[in-house]
Design an enzyme around this catalytic site. Structure first.
Site, PDB file in Angstrom:
ATOM      1  N   GLU A   3       0.860  -1.155   0.000  1.00 36.75           N
ATOM      2  CA  GLU A   3       0.000   0.000   0.000  1.00 36.75           C
ATOM      3  C   GLU A   3       0.908   1.219   0.000  1.00 36.75           C
ATOM      4  OE1 GLU A   3      -0.703   2.642   1.968  1.00 36.75           O
ATOM      5  OE2 GLU A   3      -2.233   3.136   0.504  1.00 36.75           O
ATOM      6  N   CYS A  18      -5.544  -1.445   5.416  1.00 38.80           N
ATOM      7  CA  CYS A  18      -5.876  -1.745   6.816  1.00 38.80           C
ATOM      8  C   CYS A  18      -7.085  -0.893   7.194  1.00 38.80           C
ATOM      9  CB  CYS A  18      -4.701  -1.463   7.734  1.00 38.80           C
ATOM     10  SG  CYS A  18      -3.990   0.178   7.555  1.00 38.80           S
ATOM     11  N   CYS A  63       2.853  -0.232   4.568  1.00 42.09           N
ATOM     12  CA  CYS A  63       1.667   0.600   4.372  1.00 42.09           C
ATOM     13  C   CYS A  63       2.172   2.026   4.326  1.00 42.09           C
ATOM     14  CB  CYS A  63       0.703   0.392   5.526  1.00 42.09           C
ATOM     15  SG  CYS A  63      -0.742   1.429   5.442  1.00 42.09           S
ATOM     16  N   CYS A 113       0.806   5.788   4.852  1.00 40.37           N
ATOM     17  CA  CYS A 113       0.892   6.253   6.235  1.00 40.37           C
ATOM     18  C   CYS A 113       2.120   7.120   6.461  1.00 40.37           C
ATOM     19  CB  CYS A 113       0.943   5.062   7.171  1.00 40.37           C
ATOM     20  SG  CYS A 113      -0.362   3.886   6.891  1.00 40.37           S
ATOM     21  N   CYS A 136      -5.337   4.865   5.026  1.00 43.81           N
ATOM     22  CA  CYS A 136      -5.024   3.598   4.375  1.00 43.81           C
ATOM     23  C   CYS A 136      -6.279   2.841   3.977  1.00 43.81           C
ATOM     24  CB  CYS A 136      -4.181   2.727   5.294  1.00 43.81           C
ATOM     25  SG  CYS A 136      -3.722   1.167   4.527  1.00 43.81           S
ATOM     26  N   SER A 190       4.057   1.679  10.049  1.00 46.21           N
ATOM     27  CA  SER A 190       5.110   1.779   9.049  1.00 46.21           C
ATOM     28  C   SER A 190       6.069   2.928   9.323  1.00 46.21           C
ATOM     29  CB  SER A 190       4.511   1.886   7.642  1.00 46.21           C
ATOM     30  OG  SER A 190       3.828   0.686   7.350  1.00 46.21           O
ATOM     31  N   HIS A 207      -7.410   2.870  11.463  1.00 45.75           N
ATOM     32  CA  HIS A 207      -7.152   4.275  11.821  1.00 45.75           C
ATOM     33  C   HIS A 207      -8.442   4.949  12.297  1.00 45.75           C
ATOM     34  CE1 HIS A 207      -3.004   4.517  10.408  1.00 45.75           C
ATOM     35  NE2 HIS A 207      -3.369   3.766   9.393  1.00 45.75           N
ATOM     36  N   ARG A 263      -0.764  -4.173  10.973  1.00 45.64           N
ATOM     37  CA  ARG A 263       0.660  -4.027  10.708  1.00 45.64           C
ATOM     38  C   ARG A 263       1.486  -3.672  11.935  1.00 45.64           C
ATOM     39  NH1 ARG A 263      -2.265  -3.291   6.795  1.00 45.64           N
ATOM     40  NH2 ARG A 263      -1.709  -3.939   4.702  1.00 45.64           N
TER      41      ARG A 263
END
Lengths: 619, 412
Positions: free
Chosen positions: A42, A93, A593, A596, A90, A549, A97, A526
């Protein structure tokens, strides 16, 4: 077969590599490789690696090349609206968030959500874990282990036997076991391969000698890749039942959830349970057996302690792709209704340093700092706690050379991601970190699943400290989640049947939103994810997130400590420097990801506002 | 799946408020039918452009029920607002979708639309992305990385020059000379990347709210000066499929329409296909009766919520939002934001983050709303709502008619 087209430059001008990370003699013949774009992730990520004459990676740099500036966008908004916006950090995922942002507001307002809402949120996030991990393994990661084209050579009968064998190792029935089914997949594949263009499989690293599976094992991988496309749709449907849609569900609000009619409807509960059951069948009958299979066939790399970053410091621990070996989890999935930070967690919080599972440190959020020595921001010269740091962007660009390529200026700043530190040390976060911390803490449930995996695979615990181990940790977690969610659905149904249909806790917005701040620190698929929010007179005055990330993909700090991605690449032996297969295998094992990874800046490169709390993340 | 959808589609054609030039008359459809038939016959003569397997074969290989497929084709025909007699054509077009190469690029995005695409609920076809659409390039799914990935993209552009549909996901950051986003070993900016790949596309499909109208990166104060594709690329047919993320049924619908007719679907003034964005959420909402009866959810989890009352007072923007969510829903029709008791946030409308995406009615917004908003009390607004929305529809319909006329002139 793909031509040799990697961006390779004979390294005569490349920056001197640091002694501590590059024990290899600095003779001529080093190569500097750019891998951009890293696909099957991502977001937008670039990796640069320096490879010595023995084809071993001696240095590596991770850079995020995109940012959107979402913290600025949050500022001045109603805190209740931020969750939906934060979710757009994102789309993979999705929902995590969202919930962290809502939890930050609930923490600020001191609101405890009702039991139904807690369970529904666990089910929404649990469905995400199952979906996300499955899609990651098959569609974003498997092609680093599975040679699709080689599967055309498989014997379908032997493939069926092989499938039974690995399912047996896992202790389950194989999801696909009939010779005819494998034959059908192979026929399609042969036709596909013979007829020319390969679409998304085009120009892959097929035939690279660091693919270790047999043709039959590759065929199993391809069959499961295709089947998983179907399964993931159903797993996403689980999230949609209580979330409204997927990606980007919409039923979580400050104080609870909105899906009251869905939890009261037995048909919805039954559908959720059916999809969960079917998904679990696939996880146990295909995903886990495939991970045992890959783990065994790639065990040599996974246990090669010479091919590790730690080996550059003396004694190697773990295997290829291990990296920094500091693991951190904030903890998540509340198991009781005592309130957000009081409740027992399914995944406990803690820190394990240097892969030493005999000790676990407690997480103290005050010890989190960020360093911008190598990130495109002005710094004060030392790492700062997020609450006192500043964000002054300083984009210094790429080094565009005559060869047509643009290189990272690795001696100075080279990424939009800051380097977060815990007590001055770099951390790795993610499913493996959760499993390692849970195991080290002696959590009964996690220990059972981890021990079971190690026993069945016949591999030592140090195998987890590797690229393969990261992938195994994710699979172990997926199985655990698919089991525990069964209990949660029943718990929800029982609670509603007992007459509790409350889904929201009332609060007086005007009263609680005058002057407060809160944090939503928990776990995304993640890894450790924190959203912090400062609220004044009903509006957000500051917003900050440090995402998984950021921890994993961050650049070096001022002391030259490598980020988790960077360290994980050091020591890796590459079969063909022009095919970055081993690099993307290790990077993918983190499940990047990178959307992010985007900081705040205005169009002229100036800071938009001076925040009391530094918007540290990364999105 | 089919039952729910067909019922919804039926209600689409019977609902009072949904009569937006649905029926174009026999002469129109006869001409269109002949055009489509000719187009499909022409396509049949061609080998699949990318030599991909036939969808039809994959149906047979998988032993799928032909009836399921026809059911899907019939629901899709209705979704595309074509008469039932077009069903066999739509089925044929689906079989030949692999004659249309798709290149998919990602800019300032979250990959949410790619994720939505892989949730696509065709008939029971697991391999939709592998067999149905000939996906030549998509960063999230592509096996190769780095230079090999760039080469794959270049090959596709060269091989299918002027023939590929370019799907764009994500906004285009224009600030700081476009350096907010770079891609590839040469450090090409997103803007230059887009322009280079757009040049040889047959048409561009901007998918999701970021690529269409700027979306979240363009929300106030738009830190990276993010723009939608239509504000950046000129001289190419552009189709906008907004929503966050776009509904995969609408993505497939656009491709099908292209295969079927060889042209892009009829668009409204915001370049959205009218088959999907010709109606407001509100027009076909399952809770509409409660709106009409004045029965509202007043706060989350109250008695109204337990009885599926209208969500307008807790911020539903269905009355202002054009999209077909209330007809086709999400994830194989399993649910949608109004179904789940939250309401619509207007995600297929321009600037919705600044205008609509909050959990209060317009009047109680308490947002910075740089683009303005209706500053009235909830009761005043409630009274004026139908009128206001009616005016909105009239403007929308007029604009659409103009856009549609231009389109048909082009085709003629």
């Amino acid at each position: 077969m793909a031509e040799n087209n990697a961006t390779v430059e004979n390294n005569t001008t490349v920056e001197e590599t640091k002694e501590e990370v590059a024990p290899v003699e600095k003779k001529g013949g080093k190569k500097h490789i750019i891998v951009d774009p890293i696909t099957r992730i991502e977001g937008h990520l670039r990796i640069e690696a320096v490879i010595d004459e023995n084809n071993t990676i001696v240095d590596a740099f991770s850079s995020s090349t995109m940012f959107r500036g979402m913290e600025t966008i949050m500022k001045g908004r109603d805190p209740r609206d931020c969750g939906l916006m934060a979710m757009r950090i994102c789309g993979v995922c999705t929902g995590t968030h969202y919930q962290r942002s809502i939890e930050a507001v609930e923490d600020a307002f001191n609101v405890t959500i009702p039991k139904n809402a807690r369970i529904v949120r666990n089910l929404i996030q649990g469905a995400l874990y199952m979906h996300d991990h499955l899609v990651h393994f098959y569609h974003l990661h498997a092609l680093d282990f599975v040679d699709v084209i080689d599967a055309t050579k498989a014997d379908p009968k032997k493939t069926a036997e092989e499938a039974v064998k690995w399912a047996g190792v896992s202790g389950h029935k194989p999801y696909i076991s009939a010779e005819a089914d494998f034959k059908a997949v192979q026929d399609r594949l042969v036709k596909f391969a013979n007829e020319g263009r390969l679409g998304i499989f085009g120009n892959g690293y097929w035939g690279n000698k660091n693919y270790h599976l047999t043709p039959e094992q590759n065929l199993i991988g391809v069959a499961h890749y295709l089947k998983a496309l179907d399964i993931q749709r159903d797993l996403a449907k689980m999230q949609a039942i209580f979330g409204g849609k997927n990606p980007h569900p919409q039923s979580i609000v400050v104080g609870g959830v909105t899906c009251v009619q869905d939890i009261k409807n037995p048909a919805r509960i039954a559908l959720f349970k059916q999809l969960l059951k079917d998904g679990r069948e696939f996880i146990k009958g295909a995903y886990l057996p495939d991970v045992y299979m890959a783990g065994t066939m790639y065990a040599k790399e996974a246990t090669d302690s010479d091919a590790t970053y730690t080996a550059t410091k003396g004694k190697g621990v773990g295997g290829t792709g291990g990296g920094i070996l500091n693991y951190m989890s904030y903890g998540d999935f509340k198991l009781d209704d005592t309130g957000f930070y009081n409740a027992e967690d399914l995944f406990p919080s803690g820190i394990v340093m240097g892969g030493d599972v005999s000790k676990v440190l407690e997480v103290d959020s005050q010890k989190i700092t960020e360093d911008v020595a190598h990130a495109w921001y002005e710094g004060t010269g030392k790492p700062e706690h997020p609450y006192v740091g500043t964000t002054i962007p300083k984009y210094t660009g790429l080094d565009k050379r005559d060869d047509g390529y643009a290189y990272l200026k690795t001696e100075e700043k080279y990424s939009w991601i800051k380097a977060p530190l815990y007590n001055g040390e770099k951390m790795e976060v993610g499913p493996l970190a959760r499993m390692v911390v849970g195991y080290a803490k002696g959590d009964k449930r996690i220990t059972k699943y981890v021990a079971n995996f190690l026993k069945r695979s016949g591999l030592p615990i140090t195998v987890l400290f590797s690229t393969v181990g990261r992938t195994a940790g994710r699979a172990i977690e997926t199985e655990l989640m698919s089991d525990v969610m069964m209990d949660w659905v029943d718990e929800l149904a029982k609670n509603v049947a007992n007459g509790d249909d409350s889904t929201w806790t009332e609060f007086d917005f005007d009263e609680v939103s005058v002057d407060c701040k809160g944090a939503g620190m928990a776990e995304a698929p993640r890894g450790a994810l924190g959203h912090w929010m400062v609220i004044k007179d009903g509006k957000v005055t500051n917003y900050q997130a440090i995402v998984p990330s950021t921890w994993n993909a961050g650049p070096r700090d001022e002391k030259g400590q490598l980020g988790a991605y960077e360290a994980a690449l050091i020591g890796t032996k590459v079969a063909d420097p022009e095919q970055p297969l081993e690099i993307i295998r290790t990077i993918h094992s983190f499940d990047p990801c990178i959307a992010c990874a985007v900081h705040v800046m205005d169009t002229k490169g100036k800071e938009l506002a001076v925040y009391k709390v530094d918007p540290t993340c990364a999105f | 799946m089919a039952v729910d959808k067909q019922e919804s589609v039926k209600s689409l054609f019977t609902a009072q408020s949904a009569k937006v030039d649905t029926n174009r008359g026999d002469a129109y459809y006869e001409k269109l039918y002949a055009q489509c038939r000719a187009r499909l016959d022409e396509l049949k003569e061609l080998a699949p452009l990318n030599n991909r397997m036939d969808f039809k074969e994959s149906i047979e290989d998988e032993g799928l029920d032909r009836r399921d497929f026809l059911k899907w084709a019939s629901a899709t025909t209705a979704m595309l607002m074509l008469p039932a007699s077009f069903t066999p054509l739509v089925a044929d077009a689906a079989v030949m979708m692999n004659r249309v190469p798709v290149v998919w690029i990602e800019l300032s995005d979250c990959a949410g639309n790619t994720e939505a695409l892989i949730r696509s609920d065709g008939p029971k076809i697991d391999e939709i992305i592998l067999d149905i659409i000939s996906l030549e390039f998509n960063e999230t799914l592509l096996a190769a990385s780095g230079h090999q990935a760039e080469k794959q993209l270049e090959d596709a552009i060269e091989h299918f020059k002027g023939k590929y549909l370019l799907f764009v996901e994500g906004a285009v950051p224009m600030g700081m000379d476009g350096q907010y986003g770079t891609i590839g070993a040469s450090g090409e900016t997103f803007h230059d990347h887009l322009q280079r790949i757009a040049k040889d596309a047959a048409a561009i499909v901007a998918v999701g709210s970021c690529a269409t109208f700027g979306g979240i990166p363009a929300a106030a104060p738009n830190p990276t000066d993010a723009k939608g594709v239509m504000d950046v690329v000129k001289g190419k047919p552009i189709i906008n499929i907004p929503a966050c993320p776009a509904n995969p049924s609408n993505m497939v619908g656009v491709i099908l329409h292209y295969v079927l007719t060889g042209s892009i679907p009829e668009l409204d003034s915001l370049l959205r296909p009218k088959f999907a964005f010709g109606y407001r959420i509100h027009d076909n909402c399952e809770r509409r009766a409660h709106f009409d009866a004045g029965e509202y959810v007043e706060e989350w989890g109250d008695e109204g919520a337990k009885n599926n009352f209208c969500l307008y007072k807790v911020g539903c923007k269905g009355p202002m939002t054009f999209n077909n969510c209330s007809i086709i829903r999400y994830n194989e029709g399993v649910n949608w934001p109004v179904g789940v008791g939250r309401g619509c946030i207007g995600c297929s409308e321009p600037d919705f983050w600044d205008k609509y995406a909050y959990e209060r009615p317009m009047a109680n917004a308490n947002i910075k709303a740089p683009t303005g908003g209706v500053e009235k009390t909830v009761d005043e607004f409630g009274l004026g709502l139908l009128t206001a929305a009616g005016v909105g529809i009239a403007i929308h319909a007029a604009a659409s008619a103009v856009a549609g006329k231009k389109e048909s002139e082009k085709e003629a």
